[in-house]
Design a protein around this motif. Structure first.
Motif, PDB file in Angstrom:
ATOM      1  N   ILE A 261      19.509  66.112 -59.307  1.00  0.00           N
ATOM      2  CA  ILE A 261      19.971  66.993 -60.371  1.00  0.00           C
ATOM      3  C   ILE A 261      20.794  68.136 -59.779  1.00  0.00           C
ATOM      4  O   ILE A 261      21.829  68.523 -60.316  1.00  0.00           O
ATOM      5  CB  ILE A 261      18.771  67.515 -61.193  1.00  0.00           C
ATOM      6  CG1 ILE A 261      18.175  66.349 -61.991  1.00  0.00           C
ATOM      7  CG2 ILE A 261      19.196  68.619 -62.154  1.00  0.00           C
ATOM      8  CD1 ILE A 261      16.848  66.632 -62.621  1.00  0.00           C
ATOM      9  N   PHE A 264      24.099  66.923 -59.103  1.00  0.00           N
ATOM     10  CA  PHE A 264      24.811  66.778 -60.371  1.00  0.00           C
ATOM     11  C   PHE A 264      25.391  68.116 -60.821  1.00  0.00           C
ATOM     12  O   PHE A 264      26.566  68.219 -61.163  1.00  0.00           O
ATOM     13  CB  PHE A 264      23.844  66.231 -61.417  1.00  0.00           C
ATOM     14  CG  PHE A 264      24.480  65.974 -62.740  1.00  0.00           C
ATOM     15  CD1 PHE A 264      25.198  64.818 -62.967  1.00  0.00           C
ATOM     16  CD2 PHE A 264      24.359  66.882 -63.771  1.00  0.00           C
ATOM     17  CE1 PHE A 264      25.801  64.575 -64.179  1.00  0.00           C
ATOM     18  CE2 PHE A 264      24.956  66.650 -65.000  1.00  0.00           C
ATOM     19  CZ  PHE A 264      25.680  65.495 -65.204  1.00  0.00           C
ATOM     20  N   PHE A 265      24.551  69.136 -60.760  1.00  0.00           N
ATOM     21  CA  PHE A 265      24.997  70.466 -61.183  1.00  0.00           C
ATOM     22  C   PHE A 265      26.083  70.999 -60.232  1.00  0.00           C
ATOM     23  O   PHE A 265      27.021  71.653 -60.674  1.00  0.00           O
ATOM     24  CB  PHE A 265      23.812  71.437 -61.245  1.00  0.00           C
ATOM     25  CG  PHE A 265      23.060  71.319 -62.538  1.00  0.00           C
ATOM     26  CD1 PHE A 265      23.320  72.186 -63.590  1.00  0.00           C
ATOM     27  CD2 PHE A 265      22.119  70.337 -62.716  1.00  0.00           C
ATOM     28  CE1 PHE A 265      22.654  72.052 -64.794  1.00  0.00           C
ATOM     29  CE2 PHE A 265      21.448  70.202 -63.910  1.00  0.00           C
ATOM     30  CZ  PHE A 265      21.718  71.067 -64.961  1.00  0.00           C
ATOM     31  N   ALA A 268      29.197  69.487 -61.162  1.00  0.00           N
ATOM     32  CA  ALA A 268      29.714  70.081 -62.392  1.00  0.00           C
ATOM     33  C   ALA A 268      30.408  71.414 -62.079  1.00  0.00           C
ATOM     34  O   ALA A 268      31.522  71.665 -62.555  1.00  0.00           O
ATOM     35  CB  ALA A 268      28.585  70.288 -63.385  1.00  0.00           C
ATOM     36  N   ALA A 269      29.747  72.239 -61.254  1.00  0.00           N
ATOM     37  CA  ALA A 269      30.319  73.538 -60.900  1.00  0.00           C
ATOM     38  C   ALA A 269      31.631  73.360 -60.131  1.00  0.00           C
ATOM     39  O   ALA A 269      32.594  74.095 -60.321  1.00  0.00           O
ATOM     40  CB  ALA A 269      29.327  74.332 -60.065  1.00  0.00           C
ATOM     41  N   TYR A 272      34.329  72.241 -62.408  1.00  0.00           N
ATOM     42  CA  TYR A 272      34.750  73.412 -63.181  1.00  0.00           C
ATOM     43  C   TYR A 272      35.716  74.267 -62.363  1.00  0.00           C
ATOM     44  O   TYR A 272      36.778  74.683 -62.841  1.00  0.00           O
ATOM     45  CB  TYR A 272      33.518  74.226 -63.576  1.00  0.00           C
ATOM     46  CG  TYR A 272      33.887  75.565 -64.163  1.00  0.00           C
ATOM     47  CD1 TYR A 272      34.407  75.661 -65.449  1.00  0.00           C
ATOM     48  CD2 TYR A 272      33.749  76.739 -63.420  1.00  0.00           C
ATOM     49  CE1 TYR A 272      34.766  76.874 -65.984  1.00  0.00           C
ATOM     50  CE2 TYR A 272      34.105  77.959 -63.948  1.00  0.00           C
ATOM     51  CZ  TYR A 272      34.622  78.021 -65.234  1.00  0.00           C
ATOM     52  OH  TYR A 272      34.984  79.225 -65.756  1.00  0.00           O
ATOM     53  N   TYR A 298      27.077  58.229 -58.209  1.00  0.00           N
ATOM     54  CA  TYR A 298      26.103  58.777 -59.150  1.00  0.00           C
ATOM     55  C   TYR A 298      25.779  57.761 -60.239  1.00  0.00           C
ATOM     56  O   TYR A 298      24.622  57.587 -60.619  1.00  0.00           O
ATOM     57  CB  TYR A 298      26.630  60.083 -59.759  1.00  0.00           C
ATOM     58  CG  TYR A 298      25.496  60.992 -60.091  1.00  0.00           C
ATOM     59  CD1 TYR A 298      25.046  61.926 -59.168  1.00  0.00           C
ATOM     60  CD2 TYR A 298      24.821  60.879 -61.295  1.00  0.00           C
ATOM     61  CE1 TYR A 298      23.975  62.736 -59.449  1.00  0.00           C
ATOM     62  CE2 TYR A 298      23.746  61.685 -61.578  1.00  0.00           C
ATOM     63  CZ  TYR A 298      23.329  62.620 -60.661  1.00  0.00           C
ATOM     64  OH  TYR A 298      22.255  63.403 -60.936  1.00  0.00           O
ATOM     65  N   LEU A 302      22.117  56.231 -61.013  1.00  0.00           N
ATOM     66  CA  LEU A 302      21.483  56.299 -62.335  1.00  0.00           C
ATOM     67  C   LEU A 302      21.157  54.902 -62.849  1.00  0.00           C
ATOM     68  O   LEU A 302      20.090  54.669 -63.413  1.00  0.00           O
ATOM     69  CB  LEU A 302      22.402  57.009 -63.334  1.00  0.00           C
ATOM     70  CG  LEU A 302      22.621  58.485 -63.093  1.00  0.00           C
ATOM     71  CD1 LEU A 302      23.530  59.055 -64.162  1.00  0.00           C
ATOM     72  CD2 LEU A 302      21.299  59.226 -63.098  1.00  0.00           C
ATOM     73  N   VAL A 335      32.228  78.919 -56.214  1.00  0.00           N
ATOM     74  CA  VAL A 335      32.256  79.811 -57.373  1.00  0.00           C
ATOM     75  C   VAL A 335      31.703  81.196 -57.024  1.00  0.00           C
ATOM     76  O   VAL A 335      31.829  82.128 -57.803  1.00  0.00           O
ATOM     77  CB  VAL A 335      31.465  79.229 -58.569  1.00  0.00           C
ATOM     78  CG1 VAL A 335      32.128  77.994 -59.117  1.00  0.00           C
ATOM     79  CG2 VAL A 335      30.016  78.982 -58.202  1.00  0.00           C
TER      80      VAL A 335
END
Lengths: 503, 633
Positions: A261, A264-265, A268-269, A272, A298, A302, A335
């Motif tokens: 996870i 995954f995050f 995502a970041a 972004y 990924y 899954l 970030v």
């Protein structure tokens, strides 16, 4: 110009030496004695039969999943220095170091600013992650195919930058296919790389087709011999269902899911940051390539997570996923401001390092792959009926076969109904029963029915005598196998072997 | 579906990370222009999904409002933001560790406040051993939580974690005293990470044994004192020192094991102030606050003890107070003080690096923190004598405060070593030590990757203790008790076999006026669930000398082998009287203890166990407990 080249070469050699040393230390720190039962389980047996060391392959005990070529390096190390496991672990740790080096060079292409630092951090994150820690120094490790994959990826990323990928598609495809042939979990990499080739190349279809063709060649080169061996030795097709299940079990699933996870995050970041172009990372081509391949990794992860019956067998997939997840995790900190980013990376590194719980027992084993065998010898042209270890299914009796084997000795599973026929049994002069019994003296003089594994066998089989076998796993795993000689009541009873209790 | 949901969450987190975690100037700009940084992102999305425009507009507005709320009420009030962050971290830690079933909790921390609020002092006699007479003031919050939130253990644990949050808060603040303004946030966070990883916090940081509860009081007093150390009159108010004294007084009154820190603090106070005249004024203010707090919190209980047992500190220090209810000896736990030499003072940090039992705690621990304190102390000493401390901390007040803090840690450690050597009692020192370690890391590390090195080093210290497999979890909430009517069975696996069979969810009922003898430890927490009209007595020693071959010997030793000094009370007559006047007598007995353990002791009380009339109580905090009838001899 020459000076610059020399400098670059020296730099790379220095890096290799550094990684080899680090790998050796890492191996000694984590690899020693890890994954012990696998070393003594399938893998020695698989390699021994495959490389034709005088052992008759027994279809009942061949694991079609484990391509012996994937363990070739460890097997060579053990063959040369099996009596000194510390040396073997250091050597294998050095190989892990080599993998780290290849990963390091690949990750360098992913970062622009401070790339050496971020790349090193990514490698450390990968190697600290639980599955990688676990596979350091272990048989059945996906490190060799992972190295091939990363070589392929390195070439792909490096030369894509220069727009001359097509010339290297052959090498990339071969390496990727070879990795797939050694360990099937790498199909996700294969699909990811194919998609990336398709996406990046100008002549999309041509490039992708070339890549797939070369990968097929690599696959055949790596697994063809093993597939031929399986067919030759008449491994039943039902056994090939193993191709769709994974070996090994793991109980720390929550930890792995947590990190999945996190990856995954992070992704995502990272996406972004890329989309908003706040702080672009690296050059765009490798950046996109990483994204495409990681998304396939990924997706594969899954798929297998939700695939029926696969929930406990995610370790290999975790290695695959995190091999690219590590640089993404590093990059996701973009970030943040420099100060926080560096501090967070420190937390990630130490967190992964200390919070990777040991999966398998890392306990001391005697310094050799030896087996103490208290008994006579198994004669030529014998049949050995083997009952599987029920307490620890992973510790199987196959580790004993090289020690018991003589010319023409056939090992069959007690569950193989073919050998319950009295007519078949009569073809063998000597019949033995190999099982896990801690106190063989209790069996002497007992009716054959006490040997549970022989419950379906003809009743005229009688027990003659038993011998204890001590293996390196006997003390740590309470693995005390015995071999019992059986005779058929029509034959004359003869004394064989003697019982000696291990102190 | 779940993954689509997670994807949306990930994007929201990305927006949050991009807009909220950015420097304040970005945040202000973002608030003013309603998230301009993500404008490009939204425009891209909008081009793909034009129909979703109204939805995105509303989403934008919602985030803009949320940001404004955040900026106005939290961001602009740094202390509120800091406390909320500390609370979040503490709640996470509490939820990870869970509510605890620590030995002390089951033995007396639940019973004591129950007895206080229900007037059981006098009705029950030593039910929890000599611990029955400890000051219950610090246990009142826990008791209230258990009473009202027993079915909500996670919420209870989260509320209880407020003490840890306050400890983080003051650790953060103290760290800020020694660091550059730009490094305060990171330094404070890392000090809190080290504190969270210290062995004392990781084993009982979220428990209610009073150790964690008193830590923020001491740290707050320390923060005030250090902040104004060396300042001249006019730069501070004397009332501040009265407040600091009050806080320190609370720390001691709630938990007497904080005595080593009072000694350390005395040293800090002695050298904190400039002139002698100012010092006198500060000392008086401080002492007034200290005495007031101690009198308010500990006073009533001291008086109660004096009225009942003729010793305010009963049962402690009876070699001084000479209560007739206890032998004239000092009640101390000598298990960790035996065979200690002077050199152990320096060697304990090395012992603790590898996992060992009984070094500073009954169960095994491993930690790098003790070692790090010494390393930090030596580093500061070297920096001081080489004159480099002046360069690092040019401000004389800061330098003085740092030296006083270091002295506080060292003196507290020495007295802790001498008086207890039990790691649970060392939490305030762990917090102060974390500050010193952080300061040293910031002083020594430099270069481009300074923050990476500092963070990695701090996390190594913390995670070495916390990381698996050596972290301790004390377990679940106090509910789900099952009882069974069955004769006594010695085989422990029997309990687990019958646990799946028919069970009664109610507690066993004993008749009004009965006497219940608690044979062993960790039994008194059952009393609040039993008949309040019965009397509960205890304090009888187990006879374990002849039991070499009992099952699970380690458990028995851990649970029963208290030092003899804990049985040197003179309340036997009162217990006998209770038993004599009761028609029915029962014995509560832990299942780990074979019945023979207490045969002699029960014989002296004039009763004998009837093992055919027993009930099995299966709680979830301790091993199963037997409630057996006893017959008078």
């Amino acid at each position: 110009m020459n000076t610059l080249k020399t400098y670059k070469r020296a730099d790379i050699i220095f890096q290799i030496i550094l990684f080899l040393l680090f790998g050796a230390i890492w191996g000694l720190l984590f690899g020693l004695n890890s994954d012990t039962y696998r070393i003594f389980g399938d893998n020695i047996y698989q390699n021994t039969i495959f490389f034709g060391r005088g052992l008759v392959p027994s279809p009942d005990f061949i694991n079609p999943y484990a391509n012996p070529l994937s363990d070739i390096i460890q097997y060579v190390f053990y063959s040369l220095a099996g009596a000194r496991p510390v040396l073997v672990t250091a050597l294998w740790g050095m190989f892990s170091g080599l993998l780290m080096f290849v990963m390091f060079r690949t990750f360098l292409l992913f970062f622009d600013k401070n790339k050496y630092f971020y790349s090193a951090v990514s490698v450390f994150l990968f190697i600290s992650f639980l599955p990688a820690q676990n596979y350091t120094g272990a048989f059945s490790s996906p490190f060799l195919p992972l190295m091939l994959i990363f070589l392929s990826l390195f070439i792909m990323l490096r030369y894509l930058k220069k727009g001359t990928f097509r010339n290297f598609a052959v090498v990339c495809g071969l390496l990727c296919g070879a990795a797939l042939g050694l360990d099937r979990v790498f199909w996700v990499f294969f699909i990811g790389q194919t998609a990336a080739v398709y996406y990046i190349s100008e002549k999309k279809k041509d490039a992708a087709a070339l890549f797939i063709l070369c990968a097929a060649g690599g696959f055949i080169a790596a697994s063809g011999a093993w597939l031929f061996f399986l067919i030759k030795n008449a491994v039943p097709f039902s056994a090939l269902k193993w191709l769709f299940t994974m070996p090994g079990t793991y109980s720390g699933e929550n930890y792995l899911i947590l990190f999945s996870i996190i990856i995954f995050f992070s992704a995502a970041a990272w996406i972004y940051a890329f989309v908003t172009a706040n702080k672009p990372l690296g050059t765009s081509v490798p950046f996109k390539m990483f994204g495409i391949i990681l998304s396939f990794l990924y997706a594969g992860y899954l798929f297998f997570y939700f695939y029926k019956g696969m929930k406990e067998n995610l370790l290999d997939y975790q290695v695959v996923l995190f091999s690219l997840g590590a640089p993404v995790l590093t990059a996701s900190t973009v970030v943040l401001r420099d100060k926080l980013r560096h501090a967070l990376l420190g937390v990630f590194c130490m967190g992964l390092f200390f919070y990777s719980p040991p999966v398998y027992n890392r306990r001391s084993v005697p310094p050799a792959l030896s087996t103490l065998y208290y008994g006579g010898e198994v004669e030529k042209n014998s049949l050995v009926i083997v009952e599987k270890n029920r307490q620890y299914p992973e510790i199987n009796e196959t580790q004993l076969f090289p020690h018991l084997s003589k010319e023409g000795v056939l090992f069959v599973s007690a569950e193989n109904k073919k050998y319950r026929n009295i007519g078949v049994l009569k073809n063998y002069e000597n019949i033995y029963f190999l099982t896990e019994q801690r106190f063989p003296e209790e069996l002497l003089g007992s009716p054959i029915s006490q040997l549970k594994g022989l419950s379906g066998f003809p009743k005229n089989l009688k027990l003659a005598s038993c011998a204890a076998i001590i293996t390196p796993l006997s003390i740590s795993y309470r693995f005390y196998p015995s071999i019992c000689r059986l005779y058929q009541s029509a034959q004359q009873q003869s004394y064989w072997g003697h019982y000696k209790y291990y102190q | 579906m779940i993954w689509i949901f997670l994807l949306i969450i990930a994007f929201l987190c990305g927006i949050f990370a991009g807009n909220v975690l950015m420097p304040p100037r970005y945040v202000a700009a973002a608030a003013a222009a309603a998230i301009p940084k993500s404008e490009a992102f939204f425009i891209k999305l909008k081009s793909f999904f034009p129909k979703l425009k109204p939805f995105f507009n509303r989403l934008k507005l919602f985030f803009a409002k949320l940001q404004l709320l955040f900026i106005n009420h939290i961001w602009r009030k740094p202390d509120v933001l800091l406390f909320l962050s500390c609370m979040t971290a503490a709640v996470c830690i509490a939820l990870r560790h869970g509510q605890d079933a620590f030995w002390d909790i089951t033995n007396y921390h639940i019973y004591l406040p129950y007895a206080l609020f229900n007037g059981r002092l006098g009705a029950d006699i030593v039910p929890a051993g000599m611990h029955s007479y400890f000051n219950p003031a610090a246990d009142i919050p826990l008791y209230i939580l258990i009473k009202y939130l027993n079915s909500w253990p996670r919420i209870a644990a989260s509320i209880q974690s407020v003490w840890l949050a306050l400890a983080f808060f003051f650790t953060f603040k103290i760290t800020g005293l020694f660091l550059d303004k730009r490094e305060r946030v990171l330094g404070g966070i890392l000090a809190c990470v080290i504190l969270a990883g210290s062995v004392a916090v990781s084993i009982s940081g979220t428990s209610a044994t009073g150790d964690m509860m008193t830590t923020p009081f001491i740290l707050a007093a320390l923060y005030i004192t250090l902040k104004y150390a060396g300042r001249r009159e006019g730069e501070f108010k004397f009332s501040l020192f009265a407040a600091a004294g009050f806080l320190l007084g609370c720390g001691l009154a709630f938990k007497y094991t904080n005595a080593p820190f009072i000694i350390g603090f005395a040293f800090v106070l002695l050298f904190s102030f400039g002139s002698f005249k100012e010092s006198i004024k500060c000392w008086i203010s401080f002492s007034a606050g200290f005495i007031l707090a101690f009198a308010l919190i500990a006073g009533p209980w001291l008086y109660k003890m004096y009225a009942n047992f003729e010793s305010p500190l009963f049962p402690f220090y009876n070699n001084i107070f000479h209560s007739p209810y206890f032998e004239n000896v000092a009640l101390i736990d000598p298990r960790f003080l035996k065979n200690r030499s002077f050199w152990d003072l320096f060697l304990i940090p090395f012992y603790a690096i590898y996992f060992r039992n009984m070094v500073v705690l009954e169960s095994g621990i491993r930690t790098l923190t003790f070692f790090s304190y010494w390393a930090a102390f030596i580093t500061i000493t070297v920096l001081y004598f080489k004159g480099k401390l002046k360069k690092i901390l040019p401000d004389g007040h800061q330098r003085k405060a740092l030296i006083l803090l270091t002295a506080f840690v060292i003196i507290s450690y020495i007295f802790w070593f001498k008086m207890f050597s039990i790691v649970r009692y060392i939490m305030p020192m762990e917090a102060a030590g974390a500050v010193i370690i952080t300061f040293v890391l910031f002083s020594l590390a430099g270069g481009k990757y300074k923050y990476f090195i500092i963070s990695a080093a701090a996390c190594s210290i913390a995670f070495y203790t916390m990381g698996p497999p050596y972290y301790t979890d004390f377990g679940p909430k106090i509910v789900n008790v099952k009882t069974f009517n069955t004769p006594y069975a010695r085989n422990i696996s029997y309990f687990y076999r019958i646990a799946g069979q028919t069970q009664d969810q109610t507690f066993p009922r004993v008749e009004d006026g009965s006497a219940v003898i608690l044979a062993g430890w960790r039994l008194s927490y059952i009393i609040p669930f039993m008949n309040p009209n019965a009397s509960y007595v205890g304090g009888i020693p187990a006879d374990i000398k002849d039991y070499e071959d009992v099952e699970n010997k380690l458990t028995i030793l851990r649970e029963t082998s208290f030092p003899d000094v804990f049985y040197k009370h003179k309340l036997k007559e009162a217990v006998l009287e209770k038993i004599k006047n009761s028609e029915n007598v029962y014995v509560l007995l832990s299942s780990y203890a074979p019945t023979d353990f207490f045969t002699d002791a029960l014989y002296h009380y004039g009763v004998k166990l009837n093992l055919k009339k027993c009930q099995l109580i299966v709680p979830n905090l301790t091993l199963p407990i037997w409630l057996c009838r006893a017959e008078k001899i």
